[in-house]
Design an enzyme around this catalytic site. Structure first.
Site, PDB file in Angstrom:
ATOM      1  N   ALA A 211       6.255  -4.247   1.527  1.00 32.83           N
ATOM      2  CA  ALA A 211       6.086  -4.217   0.061  1.00 32.83           C
ATOM      3  C   ALA A 211       7.122  -5.111  -0.637  1.00 32.83           C
ATOM      4  O   ALA A 211       8.246  -5.236  -0.147  1.00 32.83           O
ATOM      5  CB  ALA A 211       6.234  -2.778  -0.438  1.00 32.83           C
ATOM      6  N   PRO A 212       6.747  -5.747  -1.726  1.00 30.37           N
ATOM      7  CA  PRO A 212       5.442  -5.670  -2.406  1.00 30.37           C
ATOM      8  C   PRO A 212       4.339  -6.535  -1.812  1.00 30.37           C
ATOM      9  O   PRO A 212       3.214  -6.487  -2.296  1.00 30.37           O
ATOM     10  CB  PRO A 212       5.787  -6.153  -3.824  1.00 30.37           C
ATOM     11  CG  PRO A 212       6.931  -7.106  -3.626  1.00 30.37           C
ATOM     12  CD  PRO A 212       7.743  -6.542  -2.487  1.00 30.37           C
ATOM     13  N   GLY A 213       4.651  -7.350  -0.781  1.00 33.62           N
ATOM     14  CA  GLY A 213       3.535  -8.014  -0.109  1.00 33.62           C
ATOM     15  C   GLY A 213       3.588  -9.530  -0.055  1.00 33.62           C
ATOM     16  O   GLY A 213       2.571 -10.169   0.217  1.00 33.62           O
ATOM     17  N   GLY A 214       4.771 -10.117  -0.290  1.00 30.09           N
ATOM     18  CA  GLY A 214       4.887 -11.585  -0.214  1.00 30.09           C
ATOM     19  C   GLY A 214       4.506 -12.111   1.167  1.00 30.09           C
ATOM     20  O   GLY A 214       3.680 -13.016   1.303  1.00 30.09           O
ATOM     21  N   ASP A 230       4.956   0.199   4.858  1.00 33.73           N
ATOM     22  CA  ASP A 230       6.017   0.371   3.859  1.00 33.73           C
ATOM     23  C   ASP A 230       5.698   1.608   3.040  1.00 33.73           C
ATOM     24  O   ASP A 230       4.568   1.755   2.564  1.00 33.73           O
ATOM     25  CB  ASP A 230       6.111  -0.865   2.935  1.00 33.73           C
ATOM     26  CG  ASP A 230       7.481  -0.995   2.280  1.00 33.73           C
ATOM     27  OD1 ASP A 230       7.926  -0.013   1.648  1.00 33.73           O
ATOM     28  OD2 ASP A 230       8.102  -2.057   2.407  1.00 33.73           O
ATOM     29  N   ASP A 267      10.861  -7.447   7.582  1.00 31.21           N
ATOM     30  CA  ASP A 267      11.821  -7.822   6.538  1.00 31.21           C
ATOM     31  C   ASP A 267      12.357  -6.537   5.904  1.00 31.21           C
ATOM     32  O   ASP A 267      12.529  -6.447   4.703  1.00 31.21           O
ATOM     33  CB  ASP A 267      11.075  -8.691   5.505  1.00 31.21           C
ATOM     34  CG  ASP A 267      12.007  -9.329   4.478  1.00 31.21           C
ATOM     35  OD1 ASP A 267      13.183  -9.541   4.799  1.00 31.21           O
ATOM     36  OD2 ASP A 267      11.544  -9.618   3.355  1.00 31.21           O
ATOM     37  N   LYS A 297      19.728  -8.337   8.506  1.00 30.82           N
ATOM     38  CA  LYS A 297      20.585  -8.204   7.321  1.00 30.82           C
ATOM     39  C   LYS A 297      22.042  -8.143   7.771  1.00 30.82           C
ATOM     40  O   LYS A 297      22.387  -7.363   8.672  1.00 30.82           O
ATOM     41  CB  LYS A 297      20.225  -6.932   6.534  1.00 30.82           C
ATOM     42  CG  LYS A 297      18.723  -6.738   6.295  1.00 30.82           C
ATOM     43  CD  LYS A 297      18.151  -7.692   5.279  1.00 30.82           C
ATOM     44  CE  LYS A 297      16.629  -7.584   5.258  1.00 30.82           C
ATOM     45  NZ  LYS A 297      15.944  -8.485   4.365  1.00 30.82           N
TER      46      LYS A 297
HETATM   47  C1  LIG Z   1      12.986  -6.981   1.012  1.00 30.63           C
HETATM   48  S1  LIG Z   1      11.683  -5.844   0.856  1.00 30.63           S
HETATM   49  C2  LIG Z   1      10.415  -6.677   1.728  1.00 30.63           C
HETATM   50  C3  LIG Z   1       9.774  -7.784   0.968  1.00 30.63           C
HETATM   51  C4  LIG Z   1       8.504  -8.239   1.632  1.00 30.63           C
HETATM   52  N1  LIG Z   1       8.780  -8.910   2.905  1.00 30.63           N
HETATM   53  C5  LIG Z   1       7.742  -9.198   0.747  1.00 30.63           C
HETATM   54  O1  LIG Z   1       7.536 -10.334   1.159  1.00 30.63           O
HETATM   55  O2  LIG Z   1       7.302  -8.805  -0.336  1.00 30.63           O
HETATM   56  C6  LIG Z   1      12.146  -4.592   1.957  1.00 30.63           C
HETATM   57  C7  LIG Z   1      11.172  -3.474   2.116  1.00 30.63           C
HETATM   58  O3  LIG Z   1      11.509  -2.757   3.293  1.00 30.63           O
HETATM   59  C8  LIG Z   1      11.015  -1.442   3.099  1.00 30.63           C
HETATM   60  N2  LIG Z   1      11.594  -0.575   4.143  1.00 30.63           N
HETATM   61  C9  LIG Z   1      12.887  -0.267   4.353  1.00 30.63           C
HETATM   62  N3  LIG Z   1      12.996   0.556   5.411  1.00 30.63           N
HETATM   63  C10 LIG Z   1      11.762   0.776   5.886  1.00 30.63           C
HETATM   64  C11 LIG Z   1      11.226   1.532   6.960  1.00 30.63           C
HETATM   65  N4  LIG Z   1      12.012   2.260   7.757  1.00 30.63           N
HETATM   66  N5  LIG Z   1       9.882   1.520   7.169  1.00 30.63           N
HETATM   67  C12 LIG Z   1       9.079   0.810   6.371  1.00 30.63           C
HETATM   68  N6  LIG Z   1       9.527   0.064   5.330  1.00 30.63           N
HETATM   69  C13 LIG Z   1      10.846   0.043   5.089  1.00 30.63           C
HETATM   70  C14 LIG Z   1      11.427  -1.115   1.671  1.00 30.63           C
HETATM   71  O4  LIG Z   1      10.622  -0.062   1.157  1.00 30.63           O
HETATM   72  C15 LIG Z   1      11.153  -2.457   0.979  1.00 30.63           C
HETATM   73  O5  LIG Z   1       9.908  -2.441   0.325  1.00 30.63           O
END
Ligand SMILES: C[S@@+](CC[C@H](N)C(=O)[O-])C[C@H]1O[C@@H](n2cnc3c(N)ncnc32)[C@H](O)[C@@H]1O
Length: 341
Positions: A211-214, A230, A267, A297
């Site tokens: 999320a949000p889905g990029g 997510d 991510d 990270k």
């Molecule tokens: C940086 S954002 C990702 C952005 C995404 N790659 C994009 O392109 O829109 C990080 C995401 O990791 C999710 N997240 C963190 N820990 C998680 C887990 N254990 N399982 C699933 N999602 C997780 C968070 O909810 C957040 O939406």
């Protein structure tokens, strides 16, 4: 002795210098613009040999470099700076004759350099064209690099592959398309290009922390079926997409049938050790030889130490193909892994 100007992401030059010193103890490094650019002195071997070695095992934090073939103190007078630049362009005549050249002009934030990048290029253009070269923006035979720091002007002509990136200072720019879901999408686009890994080659992707889905939207555009994991909401524009299944779950709680995916991307905003445990635990869901693209990270810890410890962990399950801090990475690096067959 040949010197180079090296560039890293903002704040990461100390790590780039540290990494270079560890891998190539024979080079001398010193800071130029705090956190971002530095000088690399390559004393013992021929630069060509050193560059080949550098490209073979590319450093994580060094984003870009170019050779210093001319260096002068940066005076106050714009005319004399212009004259120096034009003189250098003219001195490249024999090498650029009949070839294409990109002129890349950059300066540090604290530099009194009086020209913008397009202005600087246009100053040098007539001298290059007089030598029978064609000045172009991309895909050129040569790159003429100009970098102005607070006190000095550095210039050099090199082949794009010897700069590690053919973008000015390695700053990869993508056109910001209408309806882009998140800037995070640029990270995946840059990983695709940097790792030479066309995403359209895959068919079934697992996207962790989607999320949000990029990233998901990039994968859907390439024609993949995507399982996006997510707990958070995905962008409205993705609702009902026939290629998308969204599981609103914690990735740590999931399992999938063996070989269900040929690509795994992650991510997740998560401690990198947890991410490593989750990604490694889900590795059997990847076909043998399947690829994973994972952001690691750095969380303000010692980056080189964190990366080497985690690389050791990932290596238990995956072959590590590349680890690179991309231009679009902030406090993170991106890994390309392959599930061991
Ligand atoms: C940086 S954002 C990702 C952005 C995404 N790659 C994009 O392109 O829109 C990080 C995401 O990791 C999710 N997240 C963190 N820990 C998680 C887990 N254990 N399982 C699933 N999602 C997780 C968070 O909810 C957040 O939406």
């Amino acid at each position: 002795m040949m010197d180079f100007i090296g560039t890293a992401n903002p704040g990461f030059a100390p790590y780039a210098m540290d990494e270079l010193k560890r891998k190539h103890p024979e080079v001398a490094v010193s800071g130029i613009a705090p956190g971002e650019t530095f000088r690399i002195g390559c004393p013992s071997r021929t630069p060509d040999e050193w560059l080949r070695e550098l490209r073979r095992d590319e450093p994580i934090f060094l984003r870009h470099l170019f050779p210093v073939e001319a260096e002068s103190a940066l005076g106050e007078d714009a005319d004399s700076i212009a004259e120096t630049m034009i003189g250098f362009a003219a001195s490249c005549a024999d090498r650029v004759r009949g070839a294409t050249v990109a002129v890349q002009v950059r300066k540090s934030q604290d530099s009194p350099f009086p020209f913008g990048s397009a202005e600087g290029r246009d100053l040098m253009r007539p001298a290059l064209e007089a030598a029978g070269a064609e000045v172009a923006a991309r895909d050129t035979r040569w790159i003429l690099s100009v970098y102005a720091s607070k006190k000095s002007l550095y210039m050099g002509l090199s082949a794009p592959e010897d700069n590690l990136s053919d973008w000015p200072g390695g700053a990869v720019r993508f056109r910001r398309e209408e309806g882009l879901i998140s800037r995070a999408a640029f990270k995946l686009l840059e990983a695709e290009r940097t790792f030479g890994l066309p995403l359209g080659r895959f068919s079934r992707a697992l996207d962790l922390g989607a999320a949000p889905g990029g990233w998901t939207s990039v994968l859907l555009e390439r024609g993949l079926h995507v399982t996006a994991v997510d707990p958070a909401e995905m962008a409205d524009s993705l609702a009902g997409h026939p290629g998308l299944a969204h599981l609103r779950r914690n990735a740590a709680e999931l399992s999938f049938p063996p070989g269900a995916f040929d690509l795994l991307v992650s991510d997740m905003s998560w401690d990198p050790r947890h991410t490593c445990r989750i990604v490694s635990g889900l590795a059997p869901a990847l076909v043998p030889g399947g690829s994973a693209i994972v952001t690691l990270k750095l969380m303000h810890r010692k980056p080189l130490q964190t990366i080497s410890q985690l690389a050791e962990e990932y290596a238990k399950t995956f072959d590590i193909r590349r680890i690179k801090q991309l231009f679009h990475n902030r406090e993170e690096v991106t890994m390309w892994l392959k599930r061991r067959a």
